[in-house]
Scaffold this active site. Sequence first.
Site, PDB file in Angstrom:
ATOM      1  N   CYS A  42     -10.056  11.448  11.475  1.00 39.54           N
ATOM      2  CA  CYS A  42      -9.707  10.078  11.886  1.00 39.54           C
ATOM      3  C   CYS A  42      -8.482  10.086  12.792  1.00 39.54           C
ATOM      4  O   CYS A  42      -7.463  10.717  12.483  1.00 39.54           O
ATOM      5  CB  CYS A  42      -9.442   9.242  10.636  1.00 39.54           C
ATOM      6  SG  CYS A  42      -8.877   7.562  10.986  1.00 39.54           S
ATOM      7  N   CYS A  87     -22.427  -6.301   5.455  1.00 38.11           N
ATOM      8  CA  CYS A  87     -22.581  -5.450   6.638  1.00 38.11           C
ATOM      9  C   CYS A  87     -24.026  -5.420   7.140  1.00 38.11           C
ATOM     10  O   CYS A  87     -24.264  -5.239   8.343  1.00 38.11           O
ATOM     11  CB  CYS A  87     -22.128  -4.025   6.324  1.00 38.11           C
ATOM     12  SG  CYS A  87     -20.335  -3.825   6.232  1.00 38.11           S
ATOM     13  N   ASP A 107       0.798  -1.238   0.000  1.00 38.02           N
ATOM     14  CA  ASP A 107       0.000   0.000   0.000  1.00 38.02           C
ATOM     15  C   ASP A 107       0.823   1.276   0.000  1.00 38.02           C
ATOM     16  O   ASP A 107       0.263   2.363   0.082  1.00 38.02           O
ATOM     17  CB  ASP A 107      -1.002  -0.004   1.158  1.00 38.02           C
ATOM     18  CG  ASP A 107      -0.361   0.135   2.525  1.00 38.02           C
ATOM     19  OD1 ASP A 107       0.874   0.285   2.595  1.00 38.02           O
ATOM     20  OD2 ASP A 107      -1.082   0.104   3.525  1.00 38.02           O
ATOM     21  N   CYS A 133     -16.752   5.418  16.571  1.00 37.78           N
ATOM     22  CA  CYS A 133     -15.660   6.334  16.218  1.00 37.78           C
ATOM     23  C   CYS A 133     -15.624   7.531  17.171  1.00 37.78           C
ATOM     24  O   CYS A 133     -16.592   8.294  17.263  1.00 37.78           O
ATOM     25  CB  CYS A 133     -15.826   6.826  14.783  1.00 37.78           C
ATOM     26  SG  CYS A 133     -14.503   7.956  14.269  1.00 37.78           S
ATOM     27  N   CYS A 186      -5.665   3.932  15.476  1.00 39.44           N
ATOM     28  CA  CYS A 186      -6.897   3.665  16.224  1.00 39.44           C
ATOM     29  C   CYS A 186      -7.532   2.403  15.668  1.00 39.44           C
ATOM     30  O   CYS A 186      -7.676   2.256  14.452  1.00 39.44           O
ATOM     31  CB  CYS A 186      -7.851   4.853  16.072  1.00 39.44           C
ATOM     32  SG  CYS A 186      -9.437   4.646  16.927  1.00 39.44           S
ATOM     33  N   CYS A 225     -12.942   1.113  15.180  1.00 43.41           N
ATOM     34  CA  CYS A 225     -13.919   0.688  14.172  1.00 43.41           C
ATOM     35  C   CYS A 225     -13.650  -0.727  13.693  1.00 43.41           C
ATOM     36  O   CYS A 225     -14.578  -1.449  13.318  1.00 43.41           O
ATOM     37  CB  CYS A 225     -13.944   1.674  13.000  1.00 43.41           C
ATOM     38  SG  CYS A 225     -12.403   1.782  12.059  1.00 43.41           S
ATOM     39  N   CYS A 253     -25.917  -3.427  10.375  1.00 44.84           N
ATOM     40  CA  CYS A 253     -24.958  -3.118  11.438  1.00 44.84           C
ATOM     41  C   CYS A 253     -24.261  -1.791  11.166  1.00 44.84           C
ATOM     42  O   CYS A 253     -23.877  -1.472  10.036  1.00 44.84           O
ATOM     43  CB  CYS A 253     -23.918  -4.231  11.537  1.00 44.84           C
ATOM     44  SG  CYS A 253     -22.647  -3.945  12.793  1.00 44.84           S
ATOM     45  N   CYS A 272     -19.316   0.093  13.738  1.00 44.44           N
ATOM     46  CA  CYS A 272     -18.058   0.762  13.423  1.00 44.44           C
ATOM     47  C   CYS A 272     -18.251   2.267  13.309  1.00 44.44           C
ATOM     48  O   CYS A 272     -17.346   3.044  13.648  1.00 44.44           O
ATOM     49  CB  CYS A 272     -17.453   0.190  12.147  1.00 44.44           C
ATOM     50  SG  CYS A 272     -18.502   0.343  10.680  1.00 44.44           S
ATOM     51  N   CYS A 278     -16.219  -4.867  14.848  1.00 43.62           N
ATOM     52  CA  CYS A 278     -16.889  -5.543  13.731  1.00 43.62           C
ATOM     53  C   CYS A 278     -17.334  -6.948  14.153  1.00 43.62           C
ATOM     54  O   CYS A 278     -16.518  -7.746  14.619  1.00 43.62           O
ATOM     55  CB  CYS A 278     -15.953  -5.639  12.535  1.00 43.62           C
ATOM     56  SG  CYS A 278     -16.698  -6.475  11.118  1.00 43.62           S
TER      57      CYS A 278
END
Length: 378
Positions: free
Chosen positions: A220, A194, A140, A204, A247, A250, A197, A200, A254
Site C-alpha cells: 500500500c 458495495c 486510532d 490501486c 494515497c 481507493c 462495485c 477501489c 468510491c
Amino acid sequence: MRISTSDDPAALKARLVEEAQLAGFDAVRITRADAVPDAGPRLGAWLAEDRHGQMGWMAETAARRGSPAGLWPEAKSVVVLAMNYGPDENPLDILERRDRAAISVYAKNRDYHDLVKSRLKRVARWLAETTGAEVKVFVDTAPVMEKPLAEAAGIGWQGKHTNLVSRDFGSWLFLGSIFTTLALEPDDAHEDRCGDCHRCLDICPTAAFPAPYQLDARRCISYLTIENKGAIPREFRKAIGNRIYGCDDCLAVCPWNKFAQRAREIALRPREDLRAPLLADLAALDDAAFRAHFSGSPVKRIGRDRFIRNVLIAIGNSSAPALLATVRARLADASPLVRAMAVWALNELAPDEARACAPAALTQEEDEDVLEEWRAVG
C-alpha cells in the site's frame, strides 16, 4: 444533575447525540462492546500472513486490539463518533501535475488526532458527569479496531478497500470512540452496500488488495510512504508517481462519494500551500524548515529524511529535466536514505549522467544502501 439510563434510555441517547453534534461530530452511533466477536480472529489471520509489514506495534497490541474487552474489560458500550473531512476538489487531479506533490487529503491541515481527541473528551466528560459512569476515549493511535465497531454501530460499513464507507459522507470520515461502563441501547449495524462495485480494487497502483476486503499493507502506498522506514522497494517506486504522503485513490473513486460533503471544520480543509506544492520547494527543506513547514501536521511525524525520500521518488517519476538541479543537490545529503533516492531519481531523469557519476561515487560512498543504488545504475 445526574440521570439514570433506566429512567429514560431513549432520552439519554438523544441528549448524547445532541452533545456530540454540538462538539462538532457529524455522526454518532452506539454498539455493544462485544458486538464484533470475529474482529480478533480476523486480525490474527492478517498478522499471521505478515501483511502488517514493519508495523510491529500491530502484533504487540493484538490481544488488546482484538476486542474492547481486551483493552478495558469493564466496558459495556462503545459510542462511535465520526467527523467529516470531505475534500472540496477531486484528490486524483493532482496526479496529472507531475512537478507537484500529492498529499493525502487527511494530512493537508492539522493533525486530526488532536482535533478529534479534544472533542471526544468533551463528550465523554458530559456523559460521565451526567450519568456517573466511567468512560475512556480513543482515537486510532490506541489499539482499537474502530472500523469494525463503526460498522457494528451503523455509521457505515467496511468497503472492499477495508476503509469505512458512509451513505452520507462517502469514504471521508475520521473516527473516534468512547468506551463506557454504561449499558446503552445499541444501534443497528450497517449492511454492506458495495454490491458488485470494485473500483477501489481496480485503481490501486500497487495491487495492494489480494482480494476484496483484504489489504496487504506492504504493497500500500500509504504504508510505503508513511510507515516504511527504509528505502521503498524498487518494484513500487514508479507506481507511487507523485504521491509523497499517503494515497487517496481507493477512497476517491468510491461511488458513495457522490453524497460526500465538504468538511465544515476549517482545520480539516486543505491548507492552500499544501494543495499542490512544488516538488522542488519540498526537496530543499532541511530538518528545521521541514519541522516548521509541517508544524501541527501529521506529515511531521515521519521526519524530514523519509519525507525527502518520498519527494525524490516523485521527482524521479516527474519526467522533468528542470528538476535535475534539485536532485544533484540531494546526492550529497547527510542522510543515506535521501542520497539513495537521489541516485534513483538521477538515473530516472538523466541515465547518461548517472552512469558517468557512478564510478567515482562507488569509490567515495560508504553506505551500503546508497552503493546498491549506484550499482543499479545502467
